[in-house]
Design a protein around this motif. Structure first.
Motif, PDB file in Angstrom:
ATOM      1  N   TYR A   6       0.861  -1.192   0.000  1.00 19.28           N
ATOM      2  CA  TYR A   6       0.000   0.000   0.000  1.00 19.28           C
ATOM      3  C   TYR A   6       0.899   1.243   0.000  1.00 19.28           C
ATOM      4  N   HIS A   7       1.792   1.275  -0.964  1.00 20.09           N
ATOM      5  CA  HIS A   7       2.866   2.264  -0.912  1.00 20.09           C
ATOM      6  C   HIS A   7       2.369   3.674  -1.200  1.00 20.09           C
ATOM      7  N   HIS A   8       1.360   3.784  -2.060  1.00 18.79           N
ATOM      8  CA  HIS A   8       0.830   5.120  -2.348  1.00 18.79           C
ATOM      9  C   HIS A   8       0.188   5.730  -1.106  1.00 18.79           C
ATOM     10  N   VAL A   9      -0.444   4.902  -0.271  1.00 17.94           N
ATOM     11  CA  VAL A   9      -1.046   5.397   0.965  1.00 17.94           C
ATOM     12  C   VAL A   9       0.051   5.772   1.953  1.00 17.94           C
ATOM     13  N   HIS A  10       1.070   4.924   2.040  1.00 15.61           N
ATOM     14  CA  HIS A  10       2.183   5.210   2.946  1.00 15.61           C
ATOM     15  C   HIS A  10       2.873   6.516   2.578  1.00 15.61           C
ATOM     16  N   HIS A  11       3.081   6.760   1.290  1.00 13.44           N
ATOM     17  CA  HIS A  11       3.762   7.991   0.889  1.00 13.44           C
ATOM     18  C   HIS A  11       2.883   9.220   1.108  1.00 13.44           C
ATOM     19  N   LEU A  12       1.596   9.041   1.036  1.00 14.08           N
ATOM     20  CA  LEU A  12       0.706  10.174   1.299  1.00 14.08           C
ATOM     21  C   LEU A  12       0.796  10.594   2.762  1.00 14.08           C
ATOM     22  N   ASN A  13       0.839   9.619   3.662  1.00 15.53           N
ATOM     23  CA  ASN A  13       0.978   9.925   5.089  1.00 15.53           C
ATOM     24  C   ASN A  13       1.789   8.817   5.755  1.00 15.53           C
ATOM     25  N   PRO A  14       3.103   9.012   5.901  1.00 16.61           N
ATOM     26  CA  PRO A  14       3.964   7.966   6.455  1.00 16.61           C
ATOM     27  C   PRO A  14       3.766   7.713   7.941  1.00 16.61           C
ATOM     28  N   ARG A  15       2.924   8.501   8.594  1.00 17.97           N
ATOM     29  CA  ARG A  15       2.668   8.274  10.015  1.00 17.97           C
ATOM     30  C   ARG A  15       1.504   7.304  10.257  1.00 17.97           C
ATOM     31  N   ILE A  16       0.932   6.783   9.186  1.00 15.49           N
ATOM     32  CA  ILE A  16      -0.102   5.762   9.344  1.00 15.49           C
ATOM     33  C   ILE A  16       0.582   4.434   9.646  1.00 15.49           C
ATOM     34  N   PRO A  17       0.236   3.771  10.753  1.00 19.61           N
ATOM     35  CA  PRO A  17       0.839   2.464  11.034  1.00 19.61           C
ATOM     36  C   PRO A  17       0.528   1.465   9.923  1.00 19.61           C
ATOM     37  N   PHE A  18       1.443   0.550   9.689  1.00 16.12           N
ATOM     38  CA  PHE A  18       1.298  -0.371   8.558  1.00 16.12           C
ATOM     39  C   PHE A  18      -0.017  -1.145   8.608  1.00 16.12           C
ATOM     40  N   TYR A  19      -0.505  -1.444   9.803  1.00 19.76           N
ATOM     41  CA  TYR A  19      -1.721  -2.249   9.912  1.00 19.76           C
ATOM     42  C   TYR A  19      -2.993  -1.441   9.637  1.00 19.76           C
ATOM     43  N   ARG A  20      -2.864  -0.115   9.484  1.00 19.43           N
ATOM     44  CA  ARG A  20      -4.032   0.704   9.172  1.00 19.43           C
ATOM     45  C   ARG A  20      -4.040   1.191   7.721  1.00 19.43           C
ATOM     46  N   LEU A  21      -3.017   0.850   6.968  1.00 16.45           N
ATOM     47  CA  LEU A  21      -2.964   1.271   5.562  1.00 16.45           C
ATOM     48  C   LEU A  21      -4.139   0.736   4.746  1.00 16.45           C
TER      49      LEU A  21
END
Length: 335
Positions: A269-284
């Motif tokens: 879910y890399h596009h979501v991670h790059h939009l907000n890197p403070r989202i924990p991986f389990y909430r992407l």
């Protein structure tokens, strides 16, 4: 002149913020279960009575190491147990043991996040991407360096090229005062490598130490490369660059099944991670499912077709607005 993000970009980022709230119990479970899986895999790789089982244990260990890295990665972004002193110390130690010292990782990775899809930016923390015009103007030696950096063999040997060299040896040699932890990580790794071989023998060294590390770092290096280097990627003109567009247009959604999603810590879910890197991986996945703008990403996979297609794309053609192969670019003879 300083450029500011568009209102729509700011609004989209703002709508991801509710998902940047971590669940402490869930974070602790992720940490404990991951380390337990790593211990189990190492035991299997070391002590299984049948050598094919040891190889299986080593491969599982490699995959769990990728998940361990994602926990470290999230912690460095402040997305996992950010207020815990013991967790901070734990991840500092993990970074040293896994060739990702916190200081060099933060310096290069934060730069990567701030400059994704920007040709003009320094390439620290990422694979350099040239335009076709840069390729034409480069010397033969410069082109060779570019080809070597992006070559599949370089990624296959990511254990040595991306981790031992780029994150440990090189920064320590260039700036030992700032990156002394990189030198420490290199030294500790060499000592551990020698100790494992000496006390446990070549077989255990291959199945439980260097083999899993080699496999984990090869796959990890490719994942990092592929999620910003795919057929539909867009390198944005500097004047119109903004964080949200860079996240959505230059970061892919790598589709995995549930097992690989666990091992890779939802890094697909890399596009979501790059939009907000403070989202924990389990909430992407939750963020993607809740925000319509995140539901039409550029999709990549680990199929052979996608891997070959990805590795063949190496230059950005501004006129065509897509990545092309080296052979697609005409170069004047003798240059």
């Amino acid at each position: 002149m300083e450029r500011t993000a568009s209102t729509s970009s700011k609004d989209l980022i703002a709508r991801t913020r509710p998902f940047a709230a971590q669940d402490t119990a869930r974070s602790l479970w992720a940490l404990g279960s991951t380390y337990a899986a790593l211990v189990g895999a190492v035991v299997l790789a070391v002590a299984a009575p049948w050598w094919p089982l040891r190889i299986v244990g080593g491969l599982i260990e490699a995959l769990v190491l990728i998940r361990c890295f994602i926990l470290f990665h999230d912690a460095m972004h402040g997305a996992l147990l950010p207020k815990s002193r013991w967790a901070k110390a734990l991840f500092q130690v993990q970074g040293l043991l896994t060739l990702t010292p916190a200081r060099i990782w933060n310096d290069t990775h934060n730069h990567h996040h701030a400059n994704t899809a920007r040709i003009a930016a320094d390439s620290a923390g990422t694979f350099v991407t040239w335009t076709t015009d840069q390729w034409r103007k480069a010397t033969g030696a410069e082109r060779l360096g570019y080809v070597v950096e992006r070559h599949p063999v370089t990624q296959l040997f990511g254990y040595f090229t991306a981790f031992l060299y780029s994150l440990c040896l090189q920064p320590f040699v260039k700036n030992p005062k700032r990156y002394w932890t990189s030198g420490l990580a290199f030294g500790v790794h060499v000592a551990l490598s020698a100790a494992v071989w000496h006390f446990f023998g070549l077989g255990v060294y291959l199945t439980a130490f260097v083999g899993p590390l080699f496999a984990a770092y090869a796959l990890g290096t490719y994942l990092f490369y592929a999620q910003h280097n795919f057929d539909e990627v867009a390198i944005l003109p500097e004047a119109s660059w903004n964080h949200a567009d860079a996240a959505l247009e230059a970061s892919s959604y790598m589709r995995f099944g549930p097992v690989m999603e666990w091992f890779t810590g939802n890094i697909g879910y890399h596009h979501v991670h790059h939009l907000n890197p403070r989202i924990p991986f389990y909430r992407l996945p939750e963020a993607m499912a809740s925000i319509p703008e995140l539901q039409g990403p550029h999709i990549t996979t680990l199929t052979l077709k996608d891997i070959v297609g990805c590795l063949r794309l190496n230059l950005w053609d501004p006129a065509l607005k897509r990545m092309v192969r080296y052979r697609d670019v005409q170069v004047a003879p003798g240059t």
